[in-house]
Design an enzyme around this catalytic site. Structure first.
Site, PDB file in Angstrom:
ATOM      1  N   GLY A 212       0.831  -1.207   0.000  1.00  0.00           N
ATOM      2  CA  GLY A 212       0.000   0.000   0.000  1.00  0.00           C
ATOM      3  C   GLY A 212       0.859   1.248   0.000  1.00  0.00           C
ATOM      4  N   ASN A 213       0.259   2.390   0.273  1.00  0.00           N
ATOM      5  CA  ASN A 213       1.038   3.628   0.407  1.00  0.00           C
ATOM      6  C   ASN A 213       0.391   4.510   1.460  1.00  0.00           C
ATOM      7  OD1 ASN A 213      -0.839   5.601  -0.902  1.00  0.00           O
ATOM      8  ND2 ASN A 213      -0.526   4.231  -2.661  1.00  0.00           N
TER       9      ASN A 213
END
Ligand code: CTP
Length: 403
Positions: A212-213
């Protein structure tokens, strides 16, 4: 949320029996989230006390050109009040006050403020049925409408005289409904459908892990809220985020992966007028997603990644009349890279964030952007809150439709 929320309202009360209903009207304004300043004509004080209205409006009531209770008598600045207001509502508006408004008479604070006001002015007439029909009253209505003032028609029912007919001031609830509908119908993005992507995407590695980020989704949610406040119907497609919205003009569709976001965008894009891609979509995802949780075994472990679909580029490819806005987060050759993205993704406008700018980027409440349009006009903006940036972006949309 009411469109009256945050609005500054000057309520002008003239001397008719319906003035007693303004206590409820002020309460409803406050309940809707508006700020209210009341101006009373001297005659209206016979029907309701200033104390009632100042208590309900949480502001001193204005009535004369100076402050009667203050020995150092300060001038009540009608110009300031007129400029302060986002809208002015005169309720009840008696035949006398309406006639004075129509002819520019200015012998009390309410009338002086009316003449100074630059905002939309609404008036809710209240009088006996024969007065309501008198040619001179009708002439006042017509003059005021010609000035651009908006009439909230009187209702039919029992009147103070004991007669029954047209002339009762609209009920406070109906005044609120009238104002909300009128303001909503004039919002600059009324009738526009806007698709917004927000947040990160999560790309599964196995049933419990993902790539993810750090995107919080705040920029996209702020754009959605601002667009809804401007009258747009918003479809907000967001990756995983703790943010939520209860705005009835925003349809929130929660997705997980880039592919989910791609599918959701394509399911809605055709009917949209505008699309704004504020999401931080993963560019790569694990090529194979393990069905079971991956056990630790080897010293090192590789995940093979494959490209995700570029959602924005795919929207650019099938674009018809949509006004398409993308974001670009760059660390070097910002302007040149952003220009390339405009062409590659067939955009109308790009919002460039440079990580070299302090205050821009993930997890911040501020953003520093530069607009570049499809003709490569470049407009750097100041460092601002994300709410203010959202408003700047939507001003570009408004300018596109109202050019
Ligand atoms: N975007 C998208 N789908 C993707 C990747 C990006 O819709 N799979 C959108 C983003 O929402 C943003 C814009 O494309 O509006 C720019 O994304 P960015 O990551 O800056 O650029 P990329 O085109 O992915 O190129 P690069 O990462 O090489 O800079």
């Amino acid at each position: 949320m009411s469109v009256l929320s945050g609005k500054k309202i000057v309520l002008g009360i003239s001397g008719g029996i319906a003035a007693y209903k303004t206590a409820s009207l002020v309460r409803l304004f406050i309940k809707a989230g508006a700020e209210v300043q009341v101006i009373m004509t001297p005659a209206s004080k016979d029907f309701i006390t200033p104390l009632t209205l100042s208590t309900l409006s949480k502001n001193p009531v204005h009535s004369t050109f100076y402050n009667e209770e203050d020995e150092n008598a300060v001038w009540n600045n009608h110009v300031e009040l007129g400029l302060w207001a986002d809208l002015m509502v005169i309720a009840p508006a008696t035949a006398n006050t309406l006639s004075k408004m129509a002819t520019g008479n200015c012998d009390n604070l309410l009338l002086a403020t009316y003449l100074s006001a630059k905002c939309p002015v609404y008036f809710a007439p209240a009088m006996d049925l024969d007065m309501y029909k008198h040619p001179s009253t009708l002439a006042s209505f017509n003059s005021l409408k010609q000035f651009g003032n908006i009439m909230i028609p009187a209702e039919t029912g029992e009147l103070a005289s004991g007669l029954s007919g047209e002339g009762r001031m609209a009920e406070p609830e109906n005044i609120i409904t009238f104002l909300e509908a009128d303001i909503a119908s004039k919002l600059p993005l009324k009738g526009k459908k806007i698709l917004i992507t927000a947040g990160p995407t999560y790309e599964a590695i196995d049933p419990v892990r993902f790539i993810g980020n750090h995107s919080s989704g705040k920029m996209g949610f702020d754009i959605a809220k601002c667009a809804a406040n401007l009258g747009a119907e918003v479809t907000l497609i967001s990756g995983p985020t703790h943010l939520s919205t209860s705005n009835s003009s925003i349809q929130l569709i929660r997705v997980f992966s880039a592919q989910d976001m791609y599918d959701a965008c394509h399911a809605h894009y055709e009917n949209m007028d505008v699309a704004i891609a504020a999401a931080a979509v993963a560019d790569y995802r694990p090529k194979n997603v393990a069905v079971q949780k991956i056990k630790k075994a080897e010293q090192s472990f590789n995940i093979e990644l494959e490209k995700t679909k570029d959602i924005l580029a795919s929207l650019g490819e099938i674009k018809k009349n949509q006004f398409l806005i993308g974001f670009a987060l760059e660390t070097e050759n910002e302007i040149e890279n952003a220009k390339l993205k405009i062409q590659k993704k067939n955009l109308d406008l790009i919002v460039l964030n440079s990580l070299q700018d302090e205050g821009a980027g993930f997890g911040k409440s501020t953003n520093k952007i530069t607009f570049i349009d499809k003709d490569f006009n470049i407009q750097p903006m100041e460092l601002k809150s994300k709410e203010a940036v959202a408003s700047d972006i939507l001003n570009k949309v408004i300018a596109h439709y109202h050019a």
